[in-house]
Write a protein that holds these residues in place. Sequence first.
Motif, PDB file in Angstrom:
ATOM      1  N   ASP A  93       0.800  -1.229   0.000  1.00 13.24           N
ATOM      2  CA  ASP A  93       0.000   0.000   0.000  1.00 13.24           C
ATOM      3  C   ASP A  93       0.833   1.281   0.000  1.00 13.24           C
ATOM      4  OD1 ASP A  93       0.976  -0.102   2.539  1.00 13.24           O
ATOM      5  OD2 ASP A  93      -0.953  -0.131   3.543  1.00 13.24           O
ATOM      6  N   GLY A  94       2.054   1.192  -0.447  1.00 11.68           N
ATOM      7  CA  GLY A  94       2.863   2.398  -0.537  1.00 11.68           C
ATOM      8  C   GLY A  94       3.631   2.729   0.729  1.00 11.68           C
ATOM      9  N   LEU A  95       3.861   1.738   1.596  1.00 12.62           N
ATOM     10  CA  LEU A  95       4.632   1.937   2.812  1.00 12.62           C
ATOM     11  C   LEU A  95       5.919   1.139   2.708  1.00 12.62           C
ATOM     12  CD1 LEU A  95       5.148   2.639   5.836  1.00 12.62           C
ATOM     13  CD2 LEU A  95       3.812   0.608   6.399  1.00 12.62           C
ATOM     14  N   GLU A  96       7.028   1.814   2.900  1.00 17.44           N
ATOM     15  CA  GLU A  96       8.317   1.146   3.015  1.00 17.44           C
ATOM     16  C   GLU A  96       8.967   1.636   4.283  1.00 17.44           C
ATOM     17  OE1 GLU A  96      10.915   1.608  -0.347  1.00 17.44           O
ATOM     18  OE2 GLU A  96       9.307   1.228  -1.773  1.00 17.44           O
ATOM     19  N   CYS A  97       9.649   0.741   4.985  1.00 20.44           N
ATOM     20  CA  CYS A  97      10.274   1.123   6.248  1.00 20.44           C
ATOM     21  C   CYS A  97      11.521   0.278   6.467  1.00 20.44           C
ATOM     22  CB  CYS A  97       9.271   0.907   7.380  1.00 20.44           C
ATOM     23  SG  CYS A  97       9.893   1.394   8.987  1.00 20.44           S
ATOM     24  N   ILE A  98      12.631   0.918   6.776  1.00 17.89           N
ATOM     25  CA  ILE A  98      13.872   0.239   7.133  1.00 17.89           C
ATOM     26  C   ILE A  98      14.259   0.741   8.521  1.00 17.89           C
ATOM     27  CG2 ILE A  98      16.283  -0.182   6.547  1.00 17.89           C
ATOM     28  CD1 ILE A  98      15.553   0.441   3.627  1.00 17.89           C
ATOM     29  N   ILE A  99      14.598  -0.194   9.414  1.00 20.05           N
ATOM     30  CA  ILE A  99      14.901   0.166  10.803  1.00 20.05           C
ATOM     31  C   ILE A  99      16.338  -0.229  11.114  1.00 20.05           C
ATOM     32  CG2 ILE A  99      14.242  -0.165  13.216  1.00 20.05           C
ATOM     33  CD1 ILE A  99      11.434  -0.931  12.145  1.00 20.05           C
ATOM     34  N   TYR A 100      17.050   0.676  11.769  1.00 23.06           N
ATOM     35  CA  TYR A 100      18.447   0.482  12.152  1.00 23.06           C
ATOM     36  C   TYR A 100      18.585   0.668  13.657  1.00 23.06           C
ATOM     37  CZ  TYR A 100      18.981   1.814   7.230  1.00 23.06           C
ATOM     38  OH  TYR A 100      18.861   1.911   5.873  1.00 23.06           O
ATOM     39  N   SER A 101      19.647   0.131  14.206  1.00 23.19           N
ATOM     40  CA  SER A 101      19.961   0.315  15.616  1.00 23.19           C
ATOM     41  C   SER A 101      21.456   0.588  15.734  1.00 23.19           C
ATOM     42  CB  SER A 101      19.584  -0.948  16.398  1.00 23.19           C
ATOM     43  OG  SER A 101      19.878  -0.790  17.752  1.00 23.19           O
ATOM     44  N   ARG A 102      21.821   1.323  16.758  1.00 20.01           N
ATOM     45  CA  ARG A 102      23.225   1.664  16.955  1.00 20.01           C
ATOM     46  C   ARG A 102      23.468   1.940  18.424  1.00 20.01           C
ATOM     47  NH1 ARG A 102      26.166   7.152  14.777  1.00 20.01           N
ATOM     48  NH2 ARG A 102      27.414   7.323  16.634  1.00 20.01           N
ATOM     49  N   LYS A 103      24.592   1.476  18.958  1.00 17.79           N
ATOM     50  CA  LYS A 103      24.988   1.779  20.329  1.00 17.79           C
ATOM     51  C   LYS A 103      25.312   3.265  20.436  1.00 17.79           C
ATOM     52  CE  LYS A 103      25.907  -1.252  23.476  1.00 17.79           C
ATOM     53  NZ  LYS A 103      24.997  -1.431  24.584  1.00 17.79           N
ATOM     54  N   VAL A 104      24.887   3.868  21.527  1.00 18.39           N
ATOM     55  CA  VAL A 104      25.244   5.249  21.802  1.00 18.39           C
ATOM     56  C   VAL A 104      26.627   5.233  22.452  1.00 18.39           C
ATOM     57  CG1 VAL A 104      24.644   7.311  23.121  1.00 18.39           C
ATOM     58  CG2 VAL A 104      22.838   5.912  22.088  1.00 18.39           C
ATOM     59  N   PRO A 105      27.579   5.994  21.922  1.00 24.94           N
ATOM     60  CA  PRO A 105      28.935   5.991  22.496  1.00 24.94           C
ATOM     61  C   PRO A 105      28.924   6.305  23.992  1.00 24.94           C
ATOM     62  CG  PRO A 105      28.898   7.209  20.432  1.00 24.94           C
ATOM     63  CD  PRO A 105      27.468   6.892  20.782  1.00 24.94           C
ATOM     64  N   ASN A 106      29.755   5.603  24.743  1.00 20.43           N
ATOM     65  CA  ASN A 106      29.909   5.793  26.189  1.00 20.43           C
ATOM     66  C   ASN A 106      28.607   5.573  26.950  1.00 20.43           C
ATOM     67  OD1 ASN A 106      32.649   6.548  25.781  1.00 20.43           O
ATOM     68  ND2 ASN A 106      31.945   8.593  25.236  1.00 20.43           N
ATOM     69  N   SER A 107      27.782   4.644  26.480  1.00 22.73           N
ATOM     70  CA  SER A 107      26.488   4.389  27.106  1.00 22.73           C
ATOM     71  C   SER A 107      26.092   2.939  26.869  1.00 22.73           C
ATOM     72  CB  SER A 107      25.435   5.322  26.500  1.00 22.73           C
ATOM     73  OG  SER A 107      24.151   4.970  26.939  1.00 22.73           O
TER      74      SER A 107
END
Length: 184
Positions: free
Chosen positions: A24-38
């Motif tokens: 239906d016209g929806l595209e989604c890409i999800i990423y994750s990343r560690k926050v430095p010093n956390s």
Amino acid sequence: MAEPYTDKNSGWTRTINKLEKNGDGLECIIYSRKVPNSKMNMVRTDSKLKGVTVKQYKDFMGDTDKIKNDKSIKEFRIIEEFPPDRKIYYMEMNVPLMNNRTTLLNLTLNDKLDDGKQVLMLSQSIERDDVPEEKGKIRMHILGSGLARMEGDYLHITEFMQMDMKGYIPSSLMNMVLSEMAQQ
């Protein structure tokens, strides 16, 4: 869409390669990343929506009635408003698996850019003397930002979100759940 991030550029890892709902016209890409010093993670969501305008997105994101009508929200009140679209609000909610209620004092900014073809949205927890933390309630912290822009018939949205529920739920678990919620 923007060039996707990978482990080789800035530490972003795809958690969802591509999510499409019913064609239906929806595209989604999800990423994750560690926050430095956390111990915390940041979640990035890149979405592409067909037939949704900047105004519709901005109205949806700024709709406080949907928050007030959510059954998990025990209290919601706007503390202060600043023109054009800036608010400080207080929210108290029940969070599954937590005995204590969780509260949030948040500043939101919704600024249209570029003659309404783009909107910048920011959300950040703040502290204020006139809304102190209460005994038996845990004050969560949130940091989020997003940019929505029109390109032809598509609304492109890039959002970043980091949450720390405090209390008994590790922030890494909460940000993993946040990544899962973004799929829905």
